[in-house]
Design a protein around this motif. Structure first.
Motif, PDB file in Angstrom:
ATOM      1  N   ALA A 149       5.001  -1.581   2.158  1.00  0.00           N
ATOM      2  CA  ALA A 149       4.815  -1.783   0.725  1.00  0.00           C
ATOM      3  C   ALA A 149       5.354  -0.590  -0.046  1.00  0.00           C
ATOM      4  CB  ALA A 149       3.331  -1.978   0.412  1.00  0.00           C
ATOM      5  N   ILE A 168      -3.764  -0.397   4.461  1.00  0.00           N
ATOM      6  CA  ILE A 168      -2.951  -1.363   3.712  1.00  0.00           C
ATOM      7  C   ILE A 168      -1.563  -1.451   4.336  1.00  0.00           C
ATOM      8  CG2 ILE A 168      -1.747  -1.715   1.507  1.00  0.00           C
ATOM      9  CD1 ILE A 168      -4.362  -0.728   0.139  1.00  0.00           C
ATOM     10  N   ASP A 179       2.947  -1.823  -5.406  1.00  0.00           N
ATOM     11  CA  ASP A 179       2.325  -2.868  -4.604  1.00  0.00           C
ATOM     12  C   ASP A 179       1.039  -2.353  -3.957  1.00  0.00           C
ATOM     13  OD1 ASP A 179       2.168  -5.453  -3.449  1.00  0.00           O
ATOM     14  OD2 ASP A 179       3.105  -4.718  -1.606  1.00  0.00           O
ATOM     15  N   ILE A 180       1.064  -1.132  -3.468  1.00  0.00           N
ATOM     16  CA  ILE A 180      -0.133  -0.529  -2.862  1.00  0.00           C
ATOM     17  C   ILE A 180      -1.235  -0.411  -3.903  1.00  0.00           C
ATOM     18  CG2 ILE A 180      -1.070   1.592  -1.834  1.00  0.00           C
ATOM     19  CD1 ILE A 180       1.776   1.905  -0.533  1.00  0.00           C
ATOM     20  N   THR A 181      -0.873   0.056  -5.103  1.00  0.00           N
ATOM     21  CA  THR A 181      -1.850   0.172  -6.188  1.00  0.00           C
ATOM     22  C   THR A 181      -2.442  -1.196  -6.520  1.00  0.00           C
ATOM     23  OG1 THR A 181      -0.661   2.072  -7.094  1.00  0.00           O
ATOM     24  CG2 THR A 181      -2.211   0.976  -8.557  1.00  0.00           C
ATOM     25  N   ALA A 182      -1.596  -2.225  -6.585  1.00  0.00           N
ATOM     26  CA  ALA A 182      -2.075  -3.573  -6.875  1.00  0.00           C
ATOM     27  C   ALA A 182      -3.034  -4.058  -5.786  1.00  0.00           C
ATOM     28  CB  ALA A 182      -0.894  -4.527  -7.012  1.00  0.00           C
ATOM     29  N   ARG A 183      -2.714  -3.779  -4.532  1.00  0.00           N
ATOM     30  CA  ARG A 183      -3.598  -4.195  -3.431  1.00  0.00           C
ATOM     31  C   ARG A 183      -4.938  -3.472  -3.500  1.00  0.00           C
ATOM     32  NH1 ARG A 183       0.262  -4.453   1.862  1.00  0.00           N
ATOM     33  NH2 ARG A 183       2.055  -5.352   0.818  1.00  0.00           N
ATOM     34  N   ARG A 224      -6.378  -2.437  -6.202  1.00  0.00           N
ATOM     35  CA  ARG A 224      -7.108  -3.055  -7.314  1.00  0.00           C
ATOM     36  C   ARG A 224      -7.666  -4.414  -6.911  1.00  0.00           C
ATOM     37  NH1 ARG A 224      -3.021  -0.687 -11.845  1.00  0.00           N
ATOM     38  NH2 ARG A 224      -3.998   1.372 -11.894  1.00  0.00           N
ATOM     39  N   GLU A 225      -6.919  -5.177  -6.119  1.00  0.00           N
ATOM     40  CA  GLU A 225      -7.418  -6.463  -5.618  1.00  0.00           C
ATOM     41  C   GLU A 225      -8.661  -6.266  -4.759  1.00  0.00           C
ATOM     42  OE1 GLU A 225      -4.185  -8.213  -3.440  1.00  0.00           O
ATOM     43  OE2 GLU A 225      -3.010  -8.571  -5.262  1.00  0.00           O
ATOM     44  N   GLN A 226      -8.752  -5.123  -4.083  1.00  0.00           N
ATOM     45  CA  GLN A 226      -9.895  -4.815  -3.229  1.00  0.00           C
ATOM     46  C   GLN A 226     -11.069  -4.228  -4.010  1.00  0.00           C
ATOM     47  OE1 GLN A 226     -10.250  -5.508   0.078  1.00  0.00           O
ATOM     48  NE2 GLN A 226      -8.312  -6.594  -0.109  1.00  0.00           N
TER      49      GLN A 226
END
Length: 109
Positions: free
Chosen positions: A26, A20, A30-34, A36-38
């Motif tokens: 990040a 990431i 933001d890393i956690t959100a990315r 979760r998006e994955q």
């Protein structure tokens, strides 16, 4: 997330986070959100923050404190040269494992 997924993720989450960060710097949320998006919806923020402390301590990232609109400055993480080398090794290892697992699956069918 099932127990198997949780156990497998423990061994690969560091590489996933570095991947990431290879796209762009990040901060933790933001890393956690990315993630979760994955599809990694069950990963707790605390898990990500503990991992960020570890990869910072291991010298795999650079950290810059950036002012935040709310509260204290944010720590923005970016991949450095040792982190890039670690990530490259992760992908080689991942490729090896994926090939072997694919072969085992093929043989079992």
């Amino acid at each position: 997330m099932g127990r198997q997924m949780t156990e497998m993720l423990k061994g690969t989450l560091e590489g996933i986070v570095l991947a990431i960060l290879s796209v762009q710097p990040a901060y933790g949320y933001d890393i956690t959100a990315r993630l979760r998006e994955q599809g990694f919806t069950d990963i707790a923020e605390g898990t990500v923050y503990a991992l960020l402390v570890r990869i910072e301590r291991n010298g795999l990232v650079e950290v810059e404190k950036v002012p935040s609109e709310k509260g204290p400055p944010r720590k923005v993480y970016s991949l450095n040269t040792p982190g890039r080398a670690y990530l490259d090794e992760f992908w080689v290892t991942w490729g090896f494992l994926a090939d072997r697992l694919g072969q085992l699956k093929k043989e079992g069918n």
